[in-house]
Write an enzyme that holds these catalytic residues in place. Structure first.
Site, PDB file in Angstrom:
ATOM      1  N   GLY A   1       0.819  -1.201   0.000  1.00  0.00           N
ATOM      2  CA  GLY A   1       0.000   0.000   0.000  1.00  0.00           C
ATOM      3  C   GLY A   1       0.856   1.255   0.000  1.00  0.00           C
ATOM      4  N   SER A   2       0.266   2.370  -0.418  1.00  0.00           N
ATOM      5  CA  SER A   2       0.958   3.662  -0.384  1.00  0.00           C
ATOM      6  C   SER A   2       0.889   4.255   1.037  1.00  0.00           C
ATOM      7  CB  SER A   2       0.314   4.630  -1.370  1.00  0.00           C
ATOM      8  OG  SER A   2       0.560   4.209  -2.692  1.00  0.00           O
ATOM      9  N   GLY A   3       1.634   5.348   1.226  1.00  0.00           N
ATOM     10  CA  GLY A   3       1.606   6.050   2.513  1.00  0.00           C
ATOM     11  C   GLY A   3       2.772   5.743   3.417  1.00  0.00           C
ATOM     12  N   HIS A   4       3.737   4.962   2.898  1.00  0.00           N
ATOM     13  CA  HIS A   4       4.865   4.540   3.737  1.00  0.00           C
ATOM     14  C   HIS A   4       6.208   5.017   3.209  1.00  0.00           C
ATOM     15  CE1 HIS A   4       2.148   1.833   5.816  1.00  0.00           C
ATOM     16  NE2 HIS A   4       1.862   1.176   4.720  1.00  0.00           N
TER      17      HIS A   4
ATOM     18  N   ASP B   1      -1.642  -8.591   0.473  1.00  0.00           N
ATOM     19  CA  ASP B   1      -0.461  -8.748  -0.387  1.00  0.00           C
ATOM     20  C   ASP B   1      -0.182 -10.229  -0.647  1.00  0.00           C
ATOM     21  OD1 ASP B   1       0.107  -5.948  -0.571  1.00  0.00           O
ATOM     22  OD2 ASP B   1       0.922  -6.038   1.461  1.00  0.00           O
TER      23      ASP B   1
ATOM     24  N   HIS C   1       0.047   0.483  10.136  1.00  0.00           N
ATOM     25  CA  HIS C   1      -1.268   0.912   9.664  1.00  0.00           C
ATOM     26  C   HIS C   1      -2.180   1.199  10.845  1.00  0.00           C
ATOM     27  CE1 HIS C   1       0.450  -1.982   6.771  1.00  0.00           C
ATOM     28  NE2 HIS C   1       0.200  -1.015   5.929  1.00  0.00           N
TER      29      HIS C   1
END
Lengths: 334, 334
Positions: free
Chosen positions: B55-58, B111, B220
């Protein structure tokens, strides 16, 4: 005050101790004084030495730009406060290579006064000293009054150029001249979304509503030029770029380096969304990006926001910008 | 929701567009699909390819570890969400050098499912595929149940080791074996002080009181192992290090690499204060730091907090860790 710290009074000392513990191959203290940090690699005879100084809370500024192709030493102040002339003097003596010293720092009253006293002290040791003050923040004074403008993220470009010129064995006069020319060609403007909290004070540097932003705010929370409703980042970037481009001004065909700088808590994702818009604006205007820098280069602890800096380039500045430089906080090998 | 963004639905696409605009010499899209990012330098025949996804945001995780000596391609999900198997398959096909592909990613249900489907797709193309799941978060499952542990900042070490082994032309079997051995020797634990806000959701991932912290929280916002009053960072580091060291366990004379990772809004100053304590604890226990990494390596947007990861080293892992690696988000030349 939600911070991962111990006693707030120990914040600066413990930060510097952590940095020295982590990077002994790059940095060391002068006489065990955590206010005085210098390069620990071998000194280069007859290389002009670059000294800087400033308050803590802005990492990688200032300490992070002590390294190869950057500054030779830094004097570390308390958070957002200038260090003493005595400590600056110790750094100067430690970094001198016999070719003179350039004091390179942001245009703030405290630093100016203390570096002034340091110049008096060091000149009695027959060490030649010059200075360049970084004055890149277009929001802090109108055009024509550049000497009143504050130094913000554009400091990075000044260190990069001065450090490269010094490594190339420019004379003190020439390091000063090219660094001043770089400073004259740097323009920065920022936007703040939240304040930060100085550990010893324990309270926010200013207050701002949940739906507001402040354009042109300084990196210590100095008032900006407009407080307004938080807008889309594309609009924010358009506003900032318009101001910077007009202030220089730039013409079609100019080449620049751009720095999109995060102030602390703004995610890298958002900096790249800002870069996306900034690069489109530059393309529209026929201004070519020669080299870009995107990340945290000059922060205000955990402040949310960003700044955009442009450095207008000529052939000499391009060559110096391309030189390798490295410190524990910045690496450019190509 | 105080963010420098445009339409929240465009967050991921605009981030990737900004990154590609900034770094075309390093990264490119597959078929103009912003979900599929691969290295843009020349491919190396018969080199094992490393694929990752998440996922994005990391940032810098995951996209930031696509580069020389790291991963060859990444599939980009929405914020905190797995990307599709179809997109993973496109990345696999683009990065294949004829020596097989290692799927290297964090141990999360989405994932895992999608990479499983991708394996079925790619194996029909007669491309050999293996996988290593990163399971470094000691707080997410007890010892003995490592296969239930989440992958967090230790992902960085896994990319570094796998990428170096691939550049050294290890076979797929050997890249997998040494990467799995690295993963078996990574331990991470974090602490969160604030939540973050997923742009599309517009609200905090969890709530926490102004005087509280949560130890062991996932990247998360997954629940940790203890919520308690915010303590001095030295106490926090002691708690984390005790858990990690006991979990491995380490013995006097062991050599490790340490990563002190900021989750987003925690200033670098605080990370170095944490490093100061962590390095003192390791010294006390006779554990030697071979190489340190301090900064933002795996973030949760603007979450405040940090994590500490240790990688226990042997001679082969030391050699691989020392290999050069570079991407727009990570540089190690020596």
């Amino acid at each position: 005050m939600k911070k991962l710290i111990n006693n707030p009074e120990d914040f600066v000392r413990e930060t510097v101790e952590g940095i020295i513990a982590a990077h002994p191959e790059s940095l060391k203290l002068v006489d065990n004084n955590f206010r005085c940090v210098v390069r620990s690699d071998e000194k280069k005879e007859n290389k002009v030495a670059i000294a800087t100084a400033g308050g803590s809370g802005h990492l990688p500024t200032f300490l992070g730009y002590v390294g190869y192709g950057l500054a030779d030493g830094v004097t570390v102040g308390n958070v957002f406060a200038s260090p003493s002339a005595e400590a600056m003097y110790e750094v100067d003596k430690a970094i001198d290579n016999g070719a003179g010293i350039l004091h390179l720092y942001g245009n703030y009253g405290g630093d100016k006064m203390n570096f002034g006293m340091t110049e008096d002290l060091i000149s009695m040791d027959s060490i030649e000293v010059e200075e360049v003050l970084v004055t890149d923040d277009v929001a802090s004074a109108p055009k024509g009054e550049e000497d009143r403008r504050r130094g913000v993220a554009g400091l990075f470009f000044a260190y990069k150029i001065a450090g490269a010129a010094a490594e190339k064995m420019y004379s003190l006069k020439d390091v000063k001249a090219v660094t001043q020319r770089a400073v004259d060609n740097i323009r920065t403007m920022g936007v703040a979304l939240t304040p930060c909290i100085v550990p010893e004070a324990g309270k926010a540097t200013f207050s701002i509503a949940d739906n507001e932003m402040e354009l042109g705010m300084g990196i210590h929370g100095e008032p900006g030029i407009m407080r307004c409703e938080l807008k889309n980042v594309d609009e924010v970037v358009q506003y900032i770029m318009d101001r910077i481009i007009k202030d220089m001004p730039y013409v079609n065909g100019d080449e620049i380096s751009i720095l999109v700088n995060g102030l602390g808590s703004t995610p890298k994702e958002e900096l790249y969304i800002a870069y996306r818009k900034a690069s489109a604006i530059l393309k529209d205007q026929g201004i070519k990006i020669y080299r870009n820098y995107i990340g945290e280069y000059a922060t205000s602890l955990e402040m949310a926001g960003m700044s955009i800096s442009l450095l207008k380039l000529d052939d000499e500045l391009k060559g110096l910008l391309d030189q390798p430089a490295y410190s524990p906080f910045f690496q450019q090998y190509k």
